[in-house]
Scaffold this active site. Sequence first.
Site, mmCIF file in Angstrom:
data_model
loop_
_atom_site.group_PDB
_atom_site.id
_atom_site.type_symbol
_atom_site.label_atom_id
_atom_site.label_comp_id
_atom_site.label_asym_id
_atom_site.label_seq_id
_atom_site.Cartn_x
_atom_site.Cartn_y
_atom_site.Cartn_z
ATOM 1 N N SER A 64 4.284 -4.152 -2.087
ATOM 2 C CA SER A 64 5.649 -4.053 -2.631
ATOM 3 C C SER A 64 5.847 -4.735 -3.979
ATOM 4 O O SER A 64 6.874 -4.509 -4.625
ATOM 5 C CB SER A 64 6.645 -4.661 -1.645
ATOM 6 O OG SER A 64 6.912 -3.751 -0.619
ATOM 7 N N LYS A 67 6.733 -2.529 -6.779
ATOM 8 C CA LYS A 67 8.074 -1.950 -6.939
ATOM 9 C C LYS A 67 8.750 -2.456 -8.215
ATOM 10 O O LYS A 67 9.558 -1.747 -8.813
ATOM 11 C CB LYS A 67 8.940 -2.276 -5.712
ATOM 12 C CG LYS A 67 8.467 -1.525 -4.466
ATOM 13 C CD LYS A 67 9.124 -2.025 -3.182
ATOM 14 C CE LYS A 67 8.628 -1.213 -1.997
ATOM 15 N NZ LYS A 67 8.946 -1.804 -0.695
ATOM 16 N N TYR A 189 4.181 7.062 -4.233
ATOM 17 C CA TYR A 189 4.612 5.761 -3.715
ATOM 18 C C TYR A 189 3.465 5.038 -2.994
ATOM 19 O O TYR A 189 3.242 3.838 -3.198
ATOM 20 C CB TYR A 189 5.824 5.949 -2.780
ATOM 21 C CG TYR A 189 6.215 4.688 -2.040
ATOM 22 C CD1 TYR A 189 6.934 3.669 -2.670
ATOM 23 C CD2 TYR A 189 5.829 4.490 -0.710
ATOM 24 C CE1 TYR A 189 7.272 2.510 -1.989
ATOM 25 C CE2 TYR A 189 6.171 3.336 -0.032
ATOM 26 C CZ TYR A 189 6.883 2.346 -0.679
ATOM 27 O OH TYR A 189 7.197 1.192 -0.004
ATOM 28 N N TYR A 240 13.256 -9.312 0.657
ATOM 29 C CA TYR A 240 13.907 -8.668 1.802
ATOM 30 C C TYR A 240 14.950 -9.586 2.420
ATOM 31 O O TYR A 240 15.749 -10.179 1.709
ATOM 32 C CB TYR A 240 12.848 -8.229 2.827
ATOM 33 C CG TYR A 240 11.679 -7.605 2.149
ATOM 34 C CD1 TYR A 240 11.854 -6.422 1.429
ATOM 35 C CD2 TYR A 240 10.438 -8.199 2.140
ATOM 36 C CE1 TYR A 240 10.795 -5.843 0.751
ATOM 37 C CE2 TYR A 240 9.379 -7.619 1.463
ATOM 38 C CZ TYR A 240 9.578 -6.451 0.773
ATOM 39 O OH TYR A 240 8.540 -5.898 0.093
ATOM 40 N N VAL A 258 3.288 -7.030 1.399
ATOM 41 C CA VAL A 258 2.672 -7.271 2.700
ATOM 42 C C VAL A 258 1.157 -7.459 2.641
ATOM 43 O O VAL A 258 0.534 -7.767 3.653
ATOM 44 C CB VAL A 258 2.997 -6.170 3.751
ATOM 45 C CG1 VAL A 258 4.446 -6.231 4.184
ATOM 46 C CG2 VAL A 258 2.620 -4.792 3.257
HETATM 47 N N1 GLN Z 1 3.612 -0.044 1.200
HETATM 48 C C1 GLN Z 1 4.394 -0.870 2.074
HETATM 49 C C2 GLN Z 1 5.390 -0.038 2.858
HETATM 50 O O1 GLN Z 1 5.944 0.862 2.301
HETATM 51 C C3 GLN Z 1 5.077 -1.918 1.249
HETATM 52 C C4 GLN Z 1 5.836 -2.891 2.079
HETATM 53 C C5 GLN Z 1 5.809 -4.303 1.564
HETATM 54 O O2 GLN Z 1 4.916 -4.754 0.857
HETATM 55 N N2 GLN Z 1 6.766 -5.064 2.009
HETATM 56 O O3 GLN Z 1 5.634 -0.262 4.017
#
Ligand code: GLN
Length: 304
Positions: A64, A67, A189, A240, A258
Amino acid sequence: MIDFQETIEAIYYELKQSQNKGVVASYIPELSKQNKNSFGIHIQHIDGRTFQIGDWNVPFSIQSISKVLALSKAIAFEDNRIWDRMDVEPSGNPFNHLSLLELEAGIPRNPLINAGAIVVADILVTHLKHPKTDFLNYVRIITNDNSINYNVDVAASEKRTGFKNYAAANLLKSFGNLNNDIEVVLDFYFHQCALEMTCSQLSKAFFLFANKGKCINNVQHISSSHTKRINAIMLTCGFYDEAGEFAFEVGLPGKSGVGGGIVALLPNDFVISTWAPGLNPKGNSLLGMQALEYFTTKTGRSIF
Ligand code: GLN
């Protein structure tokens, strides 16, 4: 004068001893192969100095964290029109939560939760001629490093198990907030999330957010006003349902993934990246959060 090297070494050796190192993500099967004992810290100072310890030079899945990079590219194309399609409010919910999206008629709470990032991916698929190649080139350019790549096994692994992301994309499409084909947007994505970078590369990639939009090569990629806004979104939405906790404990804009990475920055001062694959229950790196809390507490360097 604070000795950054001495500080991160003290933090590293202390946290290396921790009994509880969190839990490695397994909902993307490929990520479960990561070693829980990996741990690295890297600082890129705005004046060019770097400080590092541990596994700072080992590539990992940035997930993530990507992003923020995608958002910066989408803003460069769409300017403030991007905010017609998503909001800038913390969600207070897990990154893959869906019910708010339905309640709020397909307008994601912010660009750093999955639904928002899928809209950003849609924008990039619209504007980039060869989305995956062009986005990778953008990341290589801002980092000044051509060795960065996607891990296609991680992208494929996530695609196989990405049911929630398919659900989010379908909801967005049903509300008219996705212009391109779902498969194409999600393929982009999943690759974006599967970018592999080291702590050092991450610190360099995020240099532009600490430097009013100018990358490590001193090229302006986004305006200083957009940079200010992206940093505000990182502060309020980068972790988050733990964004408040991160602001409270660490006090820096930042973003987690993650894969166990965290990058945070103090504008006009430094970028700091950590990697420790074990996560806490909210999906943020356990040791990374602790390391950054110690760092800003010991050095007194935060935005507050
Ligand atoms: N690629 C992961 C997902 O879409 C990214 C989530 C994350 O890093 N929090 O679930």
